[in-house]
Design an enzyme around this catalytic site. Structure first.
Site, PDB file in Angstrom:
ATOM      1  N   TYR A 130       0.853  -1.190   0.000  1.00  0.00           N
ATOM      2  CA  TYR A 130       0.000   0.000   0.000  1.00  0.00           C
ATOM      3  C   TYR A 130       0.883   1.232   0.000  1.00  0.00           C
ATOM      4  O   TYR A 130       1.813   1.345   0.805  1.00  0.00           O
ATOM      5  CB  TYR A 130      -0.886   0.024   1.256  1.00  0.00           C
ATOM      6  CG  TYR A 130      -1.611   1.345   1.459  1.00  0.00           C
ATOM      7  CD1 TYR A 130      -2.892   1.542   0.962  1.00  0.00           C
ATOM      8  CD2 TYR A 130      -0.990   2.410   2.124  1.00  0.00           C
ATOM      9  CE1 TYR A 130      -3.542   2.756   1.124  1.00  0.00           C
ATOM     10  CE2 TYR A 130      -1.636   3.627   2.287  1.00  0.00           C
ATOM     11  CZ  TYR A 130      -2.906   3.795   1.787  1.00  0.00           C
ATOM     12  OH  TYR A 130      -3.548   5.000   1.932  1.00  0.00           O
ATOM     13  N   GLU A 168      -4.313   7.123  -3.454  1.00  0.00           N
ATOM     14  CA  GLU A 168      -3.854   5.822  -2.968  1.00  0.00           C
ATOM     15  C   GLU A 168      -3.559   4.882  -4.125  1.00  0.00           C
ATOM     16  O   GLU A 168      -4.302   4.856  -5.107  1.00  0.00           O
ATOM     17  CB  GLU A 168      -4.962   5.152  -2.126  1.00  0.00           C
ATOM     18  CG  GLU A 168      -5.193   5.782  -0.779  1.00  0.00           C
ATOM     19  CD  GLU A 168      -6.263   5.033   0.024  1.00  0.00           C
ATOM     20  OE1 GLU A 168      -6.185   5.045   1.250  1.00  0.00           O
ATOM     21  OE2 GLU A 168      -7.180   4.440  -0.587  1.00  0.00           O
TER      22      GLU A 168
END
Lengths: 391, 302
Positions: free
Chosen positions: A101, A189
């Site tokens: 991530y 993101e």
């Protein structure tokens, strides 16, 4: 403002971040053609503004162009959390070895963007933050310099990513910081950032939110706006400059100032009613804005009564009263409207309402109780929709 | 002494010739505020004639820059009505010119502009109130911003609120109940603001003319939780109120900062944090005056 995955990846691509080549299809036939062009197997990904599309069946695979067409046929038109899938992104399937991530969020505490990296990618970062916060490393971004490449590499290393990923992933994160700042994002993101079996590092999924307040200078992205919620009224309200949120009750609420409107919702709930919406007409609203706001709220078929709660600072009471009076002709017959005015121009506003035979609440609590009583007294089969509500 | 603003404050208005600035400047003067000048780039040398209806309230000079305005007028407070695209720049200009208290009324400022301004303020110290706020008022001395001053009353209760109109409601209720205010602050509804509740509490705690403080918070962020932690250490009592108890998660309720994300920013969490810190929380705004009276009685305030 929400944008789709394919649009977020378009932005990433402009900053040199590797993404799978792919295209958007709105028909199964287009999906088949794209699969033929970019090579099978492919992934068909629903483009909707909600999370959890995988679980809902919004991500499917095709080993042949014909299968891609069938898969797209299943996904297109699918309902995901109240939203209909109108577009799918078709991309070559990649063989993912590991998922990480990387993201940038706006942080209130440090008053600026913060970059975050975790080796636990591919799952909801909120879950990681809640359950294993030690797996997320963070770095506030200095607005003067952005995230420096060494800081990005440092985050990668501290998150425990493999040596081979530290350098390329770091470059991707530094580029993401540039994209974030240049695009006026409030969130960006890449989840997952994928390490493939053949050693590539790329953005397999991406999510970007653009700051609504920056849309006047982000004209291209502003043009990407689409109905973003299940409720089309919310989208239309935005276009008309109204701050409207659909809720699940039957008492329409209009007020000025976010905190006052929120307090009005709470007050209606306390009086035994259920608010149908949040609508803040903001500061300095004129009669015409008030009229439009009333008609707007009345278009929600759930609304069976409306409470107008205005405290005058920039907003003048007589303008509000005029707007309420002007709206009468176009409101559904028998729709109770309870107004409560105070502050600047409130006296004049009340006089106008009295002349027009309309009532008002003496204060917010009184107004809330009156509208709840009116809604409760009205037959359940009360006229619900205006002629304009059909679209 | 009140906090941030008093009878001796010298105020300039940035954006004085714009529609908001020209509407509110006379009203500030009318409340007693000493407006010493205004700034509109390109209109330096002009004079701004303040009037409400046919009532003339004097003239003040207009300058091109804040630096010039400060040098010529000795201003120590700035009130900003500059439109969103230039508002963060206006904040930085005021801070760089040495203005001590900068009150930014402007709404809809791009959040990264505010991130830049917040970083700038770390190196050019100024107390920023707002943005996206109604400003502040010290009853008896005047107001900086857009608050409806006539509902205010001189007294010894400090007040701070994230929402403007809610602040007006609550201040009016306090006044009706005979409870006057030392200074009322609209801290602003944005995610990045200059003076969160905890800073207001620190200022009120030090202010000899404040006996108790009322804070009106709302969903989103953790400013109320931070304030609760500090309130626990205060000598002066604090009364709280939280709006947005019925707001669903994930929906932005008007203010850019009013959103419950995941488990952060819920009304329930804020109410619990305040209660745990010994801060009574009013169920409705109508309960605030009585709770404030009780708080004042507890400290034996005049």
């Amino acid at each position: 403002m929400k944008i789709h995955e394919f649009q977020a990846k378009d932005i990433l691509g402009r900053y040199g971040i590797p993404v799978q080549p792919g295209k958007v299809a709105t028909t199964p036939e287009q999906a088949e053609a794209i699969a033929r062009e970019c090579g099978v197997p492919v992934v068909i990904k629903a483009q909707v503004y909600v999370g959890g599309r995988g679980k809902a069946g919004g991500i499917q695979f095709g080993d042949t162009p014909a299968q891609a067409r069938e898969a797209a046929g299943r996904v297109l038109g699918m309902d995901i959390k109240g939203l209909t899938v109108e577009k799918v992104l078709v991309v070559p399937k990649i063989d993912i070895k590991e998922e990480y991530y990387v993201g940038i969020v706006l942080d209130r505490a440090t008053q600026g963007p913060v970059a975050m990296v975790s080796a636990a990618g591919g799952i909801d970062i909120e879950d990681v933050a809640a359950n294993t916060p030690e797996k997320i490393v963070k770095q506030p971004i200095d607005m003067r310099w952005g995230l420096l490449p060494y800081q990005a590499r440092d985050l990668m290393a501290r998150a425990g990513l493999p040596h081979t990923v530290v350098s390329r992933g770091g470059a991707i994160l530094a580029a993401l910081s540039r994209a974030f700042i240049a695009s006026d994002a409030s969130l960006a993101e890449i989840n997952p950032l994928a390490l493939t079996a053949d050693g590539q590092v790329l953005a397999a999924d991406a999510k970007i939110l653009i700051d609504d307040n920056a849309l006047p200078r982000q004209k291209e992205y502003a043009g990407w706006a689409e109905p973003e919620e299940a409720n089309p009224l919310e989208f239309e309200a935005k276009r008309e400059g109204l701050t409207y949120v659909k809720l699940d009750g039957d008492v329409g609420i209009i007020g000025n100032g976010a905190g006052l409107v929120m307090t009005t919702l709470d007050m209606v709930a306390r009086a035994g009613g259920k608010p149908a919406n949040f609508l803040d007409i903001g500061g300095g609203a004129r009669a015409e804005v008030m009229r439009k706001a009333l008609l707007f709220v009345a278009r929600d078929p759930d609304v069976r009564g409306i409470l107008v709660n205005i405290f005058g600072g920039i907003t003048r009471g007589e303008e509000v009263a005029r707007g309420i009076i002007m709206a009468q002709a176009d409101l559904p017959k028998g729709m109770p409207v309870v107004a409560r005015l105070s502050g600047t121009g409130a006296e004049e506003g009340r006089a106008l309402l009295a002349d027009a035979g309309l009532t008002w609440g003496t204060d917010m609590r009184d107004g809330a109780q009156k509208v709840v009583a009116a809604v409760t007294a009205a037959p359940k089969t009360a006229p619900k929709a205006t002629p304009r509500a059909g679209n | 002494m009140s906090i941030l603003f008093n009878r001796d404050s010298r105020v300039i208005v940035q954006g004085i010739t714009g529609s908001e600035g020209s509407y509110h400047t006379p009203r500030m003067i009318d409340s007693g505020t000493r407006i010493v000048g205004g700034v509109t780039p390109g209109k330096g040398g002009q004079r701004f004639a303040a009037r409400i209806g046919d009532r003339a309230l004097g003239e003040v000079p207009v300058f091109d820059t804040v630096a010039e305005a400060r040098e010529r007028t000795g201003a120590d407070v700035a009130c900003i009505f500059v439109p969103p695209a230039g508002a963060a720049d206006a904040i930085m200009e005021a801070a760089a010119a040495g203005i001590g208290v900068v009150v930014c009324i402007t709404e809809n400022i791009p959040v990264l502009d505010m991130a830049r301004a917040a970083a700038f303020l770390k190196e050019h110290p100024a107390r920023l109130i707002g943005p996206n706020c109604p400003g502040l008022a010290t009853p008896g001395a005047g107001k900086v911003g857009i608050m409806p001053y006539h509902t205010f009353k001189e007294g010894r209760v400090g007040f701070a609120s994230r929402s403007g109109t809610l602040a007006y409601e609550v201040v009016a209720l306090l006044t009706e109940a005979g409870i006057g205010q030392s200074t009322c602050i609209g801290v602003g509804g944005d995610p990045i603001i200059g003076t969160p509740f905890v800073e207001c509490l620190r200022l009120f705690e030090r202010d000899p003319e404040t006996d108790a403080v009322v804070i009106c918070g709302e969903i989103g962020g953790s400013d109320e939780e931070d304030a609760a932690a500090y309130a626990k250490t205060m000598r002066k009592p604090v009364v709280g109120f939280i709006s947005g108890r019925t707001a669903p998660a994930g929906k932005r309720m008007g203010h850019a900062g009013a959103i419950v994300s995941g488990n952060t920013g819920t009304a329930q969490g804020k109410v619990e944090a305040l209660l745990a810190a010994g801060v009574p929380v009013a169920d409705t705004i109508f309960d605030i005056p009585e709770m404030t009276k009780q708080a004042l009685a507890k400290v034996g305030a005049r």
